[in-house]
Scaffold this active site. Sequence first.
Site, PDB file in Angstrom:
ATOM      1  N   ASN A 210      49.927   4.912  80.893  1.00  0.00           N
ATOM      2  CA  ASN A 210      48.808   4.030  80.543  1.00  0.00           C
ATOM      3  C   ASN A 210      48.966   2.688  81.256  1.00  0.00           C
ATOM      4  OD1 ASN A 210      50.365   2.152  78.783  1.00  0.00           O
ATOM      5  ND2 ASN A 210      50.695   4.047  77.646  1.00  0.00           N
ATOM      6  N   ASP A 308      56.150   9.199  66.408  1.00  0.00           N
ATOM      7  CA  ASP A 308      55.741   7.791  66.278  1.00  0.00           C
ATOM      8  C   ASP A 308      57.009   6.966  66.039  1.00  0.00           C
ATOM      9  OD1 ASP A 308      54.870   5.247  65.191  1.00  0.00           O
ATOM     10  OD2 ASP A 308      52.872   6.150  65.168  1.00  0.00           O
ATOM     11  N   ILE A 309      57.385   6.183  67.042  1.00  0.00           N
ATOM     12  CA  ILE A 309      58.663   5.459  66.992  1.00  0.00           C
ATOM     13  C   ILE A 309      58.663   4.443  65.855  1.00  0.00           C
ATOM     14  CG2 ILE A 309      60.166   3.905  68.303  1.00  0.00           C
ATOM     15  CD1 ILE A 309      58.811   5.283  70.847  1.00  0.00           C
ATOM     16  N   PHE A 325      51.882  -3.386  66.908  1.00  0.00           N
ATOM     17  CA  PHE A 325      50.763  -3.870  67.710  1.00  0.00           C
ATOM     18  C   PHE A 325      49.634  -2.862  67.616  1.00  0.00           C
ATOM     19  CE2 PHE A 325      51.396  -7.543  70.572  1.00  0.00           C
ATOM     20  CZ  PHE A 325      52.625  -7.959  70.077  1.00  0.00           C
ATOM     21  N   LYS A 343      51.521   3.146  58.798  1.00  0.00           N
ATOM     22  CA  LYS A 343      52.872   3.126  59.377  1.00  0.00           C
ATOM     23  C   LYS A 343      53.847   2.326  58.516  1.00  0.00           C
ATOM     24  CE  LYS A 343      51.002   3.628  64.029  1.00  0.00           C
ATOM     25  NZ  LYS A 343      51.455   4.014  65.350  1.00  0.00           N
TER      26      LYS A 343
HETATM   27  O1  C5P Z   1      48.818   4.375  66.622  1.00  0.00           O
HETATM   28  P1  C5P Z   1      48.925   3.380  67.730  1.00  0.00           P
HETATM   29  O2  C5P Z   1      49.512   3.944  68.983  1.00  0.00           O
HETATM   30  O3  C5P Z   1      47.678   2.637  68.044  1.00  0.00           O
HETATM   31  O4  C5P Z   1      49.926   2.299  67.121  1.00  0.00           O
HETATM   32  C1  C5P Z   1      50.337   1.227  67.820  1.00  0.00           C
HETATM   33  C2  C5P Z   1      51.654   0.725  67.310  1.00  0.00           C
HETATM   34  O5  C5P Z   1      52.547   1.799  67.050  1.00  0.00           O
HETATM   35  C3  C5P Z   1      52.356  -0.092  68.372  1.00  0.00           C
HETATM   36  O6  C5P Z   1      53.163  -1.042  67.699  1.00  0.00           O
HETATM   37  C4  C5P Z   1      53.188   0.930  69.108  1.00  0.00           C
HETATM   38  O7  C5P Z   1      54.294   0.343  69.750  1.00  0.00           O
HETATM   39  C5  C5P Z   1      53.605   1.852  67.993  1.00  0.00           C
HETATM   40  N1  C5P Z   1      53.758   3.269  68.374  1.00  0.00           N
HETATM   41  C6  C5P Z   1      55.006   3.840  68.396  1.00  0.00           C
HETATM   42  N2  C5P Z   1      55.142   5.174  68.718  1.00  0.00           N
HETATM   43  C7  C5P Z   1      54.066   5.908  69.022  1.00  0.00           C
HETATM   44  C8  C5P Z   1      52.788   5.337  69.027  1.00  0.00           C
HETATM   45  C9  C5P Z   1      52.672   4.001  68.694  1.00  0.00           C
HETATM   46  O8  C5P Z   1      56.006   3.167  68.126  1.00  0.00           O
HETATM   47  N3  C5P Z   1      54.219   7.199  69.335  1.00  0.00           N
END
Ligand code: C5P
Length: 402
Positions: A210, A308-309, A325, A343
């Site tokens: 991205n 999702d980290i 964010f 989250k």
């Molecule tokens: O769900 P979305 O991607 O919009 O969420 C954004 C937030 O979640 C950001 O803080 C991003 O760093 C974190 N994120 C993450 N792991 C993912 C997707 C998003 O840590 N797989």
Amino acid sequence: MQRLYRKRIVLGVGGGIAAYKSAELVRRLRDHGAEVRVVMTQGGREFITPLTLQALSGHPVHLDLLDPAAEAAMGHIELARWTDLVLIAPATADLMARLAQGIANDLLTTLVLATNAPVALAPAMNQAMWADPATQANRQLLEQRGIRLFGPGSGSQACGDVGMGRMLEAEELAQAAADCFENGRLSGLRLLITAGPTQENIDPVRYITNHSSGKMGFALAEAAAEAGAQVTLVTGPVFLPTPDRVQRIDVVSARDMLAACEAAMPCGLLIAAAAVADYRPEVVAPHKLKKDPTTGDGLLLQMVRNPDILATLAARPDRPFCVGFAAETENLLDYAMRKLRDKNLDLIVANDVANPSIGFNSEENAVSVIDRQQHVTRFGQASKGHIARALVAFIADRYRQA
Ligand code: C5P
């Protein structure tokens, strides 16, 4: 160590004999890693030529508020947003009086009103002028408003007097400027930041990614280190230098990023600024995919969800204070609030990436921070460095209250 590495400084040069020291000051600020733009008052030009300061700063000097050519290159509002610090050296008694009254009758005084960045003055004047009650009242007023004063020092003066009113030397001013960026808000705290995009391989030569540049996450890492935190920065592939005092771990995919973050736990505070790919190809082809005539013009790529980290770390028993964010192109605040809940975050920073002047890869940003009580705090458009420092200060306050 370059104490002003990548800091953007507007140096305002007022009309006093100490203006000759401003030339040396530009050099010292740049030696410490700062990018310097010079703004001169009419009086300043009587003492030192713009050409000298242009040659030393490497940029045209800004002189007039109503100069169409200069405004077309970088207008006063852009300059006000661009800068991380306005340092006025020398600051004359007249300049201090105008600033104390909010008078905006030239480029420099207008810029001071227009900027959100910190402002510092290095007073330079005759000792009797400095001691005059009017100047002292102005000094007090300026300090009450958060404007910092560097000096003046004491000693023999150009006019033959001896006393308070000498401008500090260039190196002392450069060090004082660097001190403006240091604070102990997060001292001793272990902080983990994710930044940049992730890359998800399709085959040995192709990947999905991205537009994230990593600039915001890196600026946050730098601001957090300046606030005294022990910072680990886990970043996807970006072209950015590592901020001073930051431990950087380079990763490629979302799964690598999660593993690196888990290895960096426990920490007190997590700021997840990375734009993590939500999906990855289910299988990475062992060889370069060929155009297949039997499938016509299309290519079907089966994707699976990435972990999702942020949500994973927020669900741990040793959960840190979590800041996420939300980069959105529509329904910004609604989507951000939903993410905060889903989250299990403490704060979420909402970022409108549909606006090209503040979105991915741009130098500036403007954000809103939302807390669990749905209070929204806005941070207006400014350089990513400036936004990062304001965000770190805000996050540090909330972390301490938690
Ligand atoms: O769900 P979305 O991607 O919009 O969420 C954004 C937030 O979640 C950001 O803080 C991003 O760093 C974190 N994120 C993450 N792991 C993912 C997707 C998003 O840590 N797989």
